[in-house]
Motif scaffolding. Structure first.
Motif, PDB file in Angstrom:
ATOM      1  N   ALA A 389       0.822  -1.221   0.000  1.00 43.58           N
ATOM      2  CA  ALA A 389       0.000   0.000   0.000  1.00 43.58           C
ATOM      3  C   ALA A 389       0.852   1.265   0.000  1.00 43.58           C
ATOM      4  O   ALA A 389       0.599   2.205  -0.732  1.00 43.58           O
ATOM      5  CB  ALA A 389      -0.936   0.001   1.203  1.00 43.58           C
ATOM      6  N   VAL A 390       1.854   1.291   0.824  1.00 44.62           N
ATOM      7  CA  VAL A 390       2.702   2.474   0.942  1.00 44.62           C
ATOM      8  C   VAL A 390       4.098   2.088   0.520  1.00 44.62           C
ATOM      9  O   VAL A 390       4.629   1.104   1.005  1.00 44.62           O
ATOM     10  CB  VAL A 390       2.751   2.967   2.397  1.00 44.62           C
ATOM     11  CG1 VAL A 390       3.552   4.257   2.477  1.00 44.62           C
ATOM     12  CG2 VAL A 390       1.359   3.152   2.939  1.00 44.62           C
TER      13      VAL A 390
ATOM     14  N   TRP B  47       4.024   2.127   8.274  1.00 49.31           N
ATOM     15  CA  TRP B  47       2.809   2.434   7.511  1.00 49.31           C
ATOM     16  C   TRP B  47       2.134   1.177   6.991  1.00 49.31           C
ATOM     17  O   TRP B  47       0.909   1.064   7.017  1.00 49.31           O
ATOM     18  CB  TRP B  47       3.121   3.399   6.359  1.00 49.31           C
ATOM     19  CG  TRP B  47       3.374   4.784   6.871  1.00 49.31           C
ATOM     20  CD1 TRP B  47       4.576   5.415   6.981  1.00 49.31           C
ATOM     21  CD2 TRP B  47       2.402   5.701   7.404  1.00 49.31           C
ATOM     22  NE1 TRP B  47       4.408   6.660   7.543  1.00 49.31           N
ATOM     23  CE2 TRP B  47       3.093   6.860   7.808  1.00 49.31           C
ATOM     24  CE3 TRP B  47       1.011   5.646   7.577  1.00 49.31           C
ATOM     25  CZ2 TRP B  47       2.438   7.963   8.373  1.00 49.31           C
ATOM     26  CZ3 TRP B  47       0.368   6.742   8.142  1.00 49.31           C
ATOM     27  CH2 TRP B  47       1.078   7.882   8.531  1.00 49.31           C
ATOM     28  N   ASN B  48       2.947   0.219   6.506  1.00 47.64           N
ATOM     29  CA  ASN B  48       2.354  -1.047   6.070  1.00 47.64           C
ATOM     30  C   ASN B  48       2.337  -2.089   7.170  1.00 47.64           C
ATOM     31  O   ASN B  48       1.301  -2.673   7.463  1.00 47.64           O
ATOM     32  CB  ASN B  48       3.150  -1.628   4.890  1.00 47.64           C
ATOM     33  CG  ASN B  48       2.858  -0.898   3.602  1.00 47.64           C
ATOM     34  OD1 ASN B  48       1.720  -0.535   3.331  1.00 47.64           O
ATOM     35  ND2 ASN B  48       3.899  -0.656   2.826  1.00 47.64           N
ATOM     36  N   TRP B  52      -0.535   1.284  10.061  1.00 47.00           N
ATOM     37  CA  TRP B  52      -0.904   2.691  10.293  1.00 47.00           C
ATOM     38  C   TRP B  52      -1.823   3.236   9.212  1.00 47.00           C
ATOM     39  O   TRP B  52      -2.760   3.967   9.501  1.00 47.00           O
ATOM     40  CB  TRP B  52       0.347   3.575  10.337  1.00 47.00           C
ATOM     41  CG  TRP B  52       1.302   3.305  11.445  1.00 47.00           C
ATOM     42  CD1 TRP B  52       1.074   2.599  12.592  1.00 47.00           C
ATOM     43  CD2 TRP B  52       2.667   3.761  11.519  1.00 47.00           C
ATOM     44  NE1 TRP B  52       2.208   2.587  13.367  1.00 47.00           N
ATOM     45  CE2 TRP B  52       3.204   3.290  12.742  1.00 47.00           C
ATOM     46  CE3 TRP B  52       3.489   4.522  10.687  1.00 47.00           C
ATOM     47  CZ2 TRP B  52       4.516   3.560  13.143  1.00 47.00           C
ATOM     48  CZ3 TRP B  52       4.789   4.792  11.068  1.00 47.00           C
ATOM     49  CH2 TRP B  52       5.297   4.320  12.289  1.00 47.00           C
ATOM     50  N   ILE B  53      -1.509   2.872   7.967  1.00 48.37           N
ATOM     51  CA  ILE B  53      -2.222   3.496   6.844  1.00 48.37           C
ATOM     52  C   ILE B  53      -3.723   3.196   6.890  1.00 48.37           C
ATOM     53  O   ILE B  53      -4.538   3.990   6.423  1.00 48.37           O
ATOM     54  CB  ILE B  53      -1.587   3.062   5.498  1.00 48.37           C
ATOM     55  CG1 ILE B  53      -2.033   3.988   4.360  1.00 48.37           C
ATOM     56  CG2 ILE B  53      -1.865   1.598   5.167  1.00 48.37           C
ATOM     57  CD1 ILE B  53      -1.419   5.369   4.400  1.00 48.37           C
TER      58      ILE B  53
END
Lengths: 391, 391
Positions: A389-390, B47-48, B52-53
């Protein structure tokens, strides 16, 4: 070199501080204190007795020192995207007879999206986007606002803030500078450049933590005339009078909107404790030494990847980017081999050079791993091709 | 009754959870974990790998359960003020031929300021503010958006969300409900009421901590047509494609704007762990029992102060307010004597009734202290007259 002040991911060379800075050593304890001794013991009284209510301006001043801002001209809060919106709207309102917001294709997409959303809502305003090198030639009498990010998030190419601000002013336009890749990366002289408005984030070079707040700068000469479209109660002259009508606070404090994020600000405060000790000019000199060393080592070992950052260090921020057709897979392979940079579509491998916690040895290790991954084609493995995703 | 799940200010009866909820017992450890094990060890990979995302939508669903929202219809982020702006703009864009935003004088001032700032920027839109009881009669064919806070922050007077939403729809208008004093205070049925948009904060009854983020609800029937004026990159369909143009994400996720506050969300997550176990209808029943007990005790002992909250518990939120000429000094005296409520200009003493951590005994102690402060005129001391920044 203040490597001992940070907790770095174990066993990795971290070249992604331009995306998310690492954890300052005192930050968790600071946030713990804010939670247990302030929120826990004081609860609502924390706003006054722990000074929470004043943090957006207090932290703003400490950031201000790093970006050449006058005391009292920076307030912390919201996200960078929200600050872009707010400041572009403020600048537009000061040039009501002009209808163009000028930006470039190297700007961070969110800045362009936010300005476009504003322009669309206002109806008669247009966002004009040109190539970075065309900006100077496009500034003209129709431009209300020149909205630029000083350092390109992909290439690291750095605009000449003073020259473009001067050109904007000569054409009667105002400037909104995004310092996302400048604050804590290189010397910024907002007052010296005559900048009108500026904004930035605090989770990259400033090491404020994931989701750390944004900041807004308003030049003192505009501070009592600039209006905010986001008329939040904490930007009111007397928030706790609960007046029916909005009256802006004096100066940059009017750019405050809602209740500020106290836990994020506690972490940011711990990060700024480190920054208070940093001479940004010395940091910049170190950044250039490390960047030149990195470029030389990578270029000599990896003929397949091409430098896309400016070769002239003065024209570059504190990152080094290379172009490579298989950049996504190559970055995943690098991470798997202990070197963390990031990838930006379509084909850019990005490395942040952050001298606060990177040494020559780190640079050499990273360059060695890059050489190995490239020469041995370690990126050519299906495991590295799947996108998350990121990135 | 889950008092053991919270850390309450020592020696105080805390009747200010409607302003800032207390510290959930697990929250500091949760934030510590997020900082040390996620930010510290994973850095950008958080983030992944730490998810977090996805937190803004995951936490949104957990809040959604408390306010009768459909899964996927709530996103967390920004501040409540920013969410008000965003949703009013979205609703206005869906009724381009109408030019009135209707609200009432009992709305929180920041909501009125934000709507007014938007209206002024748009130029042809007008914010019309009437008395709360005049709202139903004022809804008409010129109204694009009915923007109301369900529970009045001063008096606790509760609007009939279902009836006013129905009236708005019959007149062709859309609704934006502010749930600042509703979420976690009483049952809310957004879907049941047919609400179009709603927003709220998480630092009051939800106990998310100082500066905890806001949230936005978009009814599923509008989710793919509603546009956001705040076109932030994390509301983009593919944020990491870094496309030059904005394409909104599906559903309520498009109301995301910039990088979300991960530390604040970790604290909020710990608070929601408690809420996951709560039956809001039972909580409401307990709130009414405690509120009635409080009103009866205070009224019988203190003839000088007048109830301004509705006497009918069904018409009231989860707070009890009294009017007293010397309310500011009286509240300071109460705090000095161990009962924490707050004061709202010009003369309102406000007490939040939060059954998660308040017992009958707490209510009795508080009422006793109020009786003592009032009958002995303990408020009549110059020490209690000086106002501080936040009251």
């Amino acid at each position: 070199m203040m490597k001992e002040r940070f907790i770095l991911p174990d066993g990795l060379v971290y070249l992604d501080g331009n995306s998310l800075g690492p954890l300052p050593r005192g930050a968790a304890a600071r946030v713990g204190t804010t939670m247990e001794l302030e929120w826990g013991r004081l609860a609502i009284a924390g706003w006054n007795r722990a000074g929470w209510i004043g943090q957006p301006m207090a932290l703003g001043d400490r950031i201000g020192r790093l970006i050449g801002a006058e005391p009292g001209s920076v307030s912390v809060g919201d996200t960078l995207s929200v600050k872009v919106f707010q400041l572009v709207a403020a600048a537009l309102a000061m040039r009501p007879e002009r209808k163009v917001v000028l930006s470039d294709s190297g700007n961070f997409p969110s800045d362009l999206y936010m300005a476009d959303g504003l322009a669309e809502a206002l109806g008669d305003v247009q966002l004009v986007v040109v190539e970075p090198e065309e900006i100077a030639g496009r500034i003209g009498p129709d431009v209300a606002v020149l909205m630029l990010t000083e350092v390109d998030y992909r290439t690291g190419r750095k605009h000449d803030m003073a020259a473009l601000t001067r050109a904007a002013h000569e054409a009667g336009a105002l400037t909104v500078w995004d310092l996302a890749h400048s604050a804590g990366a290189l010397p910024v002289e907002l007052a010296g450049a005559g900048a009108d408005f500026a904004c930035g984030c605090t989770y990259k070079y400033l090491n404020g933590g994931p989701g750390a707040p944004g900041f807004a700068y308003v030049a003192p000469r505009h501070a009592d005339t600039a209006r905010t479209i986001l008329q939040g109660w904490l930007g009111h002259a007397e928030p706790f009078a609960f007046e029916p009508g909005y009256r802006p606070a004096a100066g940059a404090e009017r750019m405050r909107v809602g209740t500020p994020p106290i836990l994020q600000m506690a972490a940011l405060e711990a990060a700024l404790d480190i920054w208070d000790e940093v001479d940004v000019s010395e940091l910049r000199a170190r950044s250039i030494v490390l960047s030149e060393r990195f470029i030389a080592a990578v270029e000599s070992a990896c003929p397949d990847i091409a430098l896309v950052s400016p070769r002239d260090p003065e024209a570059r921020g504190s990152q080094v980017s290379f172009r490579f057709e298989h950049g996504y897979a190559a970055m995943q392979a690098l991470i798997a081999h202990g070197v963390v940079g990031d990838f930006r579509a379509p084909d850019i491998m990005r490395f942040g050079i952050t001298p606060l916690y990177l040494s020559e040895e780190d640079i050499d290790v990273a360059a060695g791993v890059i050489a190995k991954v490239m020469t041995e084609r370690l990126w050519d493995d299906p495991a590295y091709a799947t996108r998350s995703a990121v990135t």
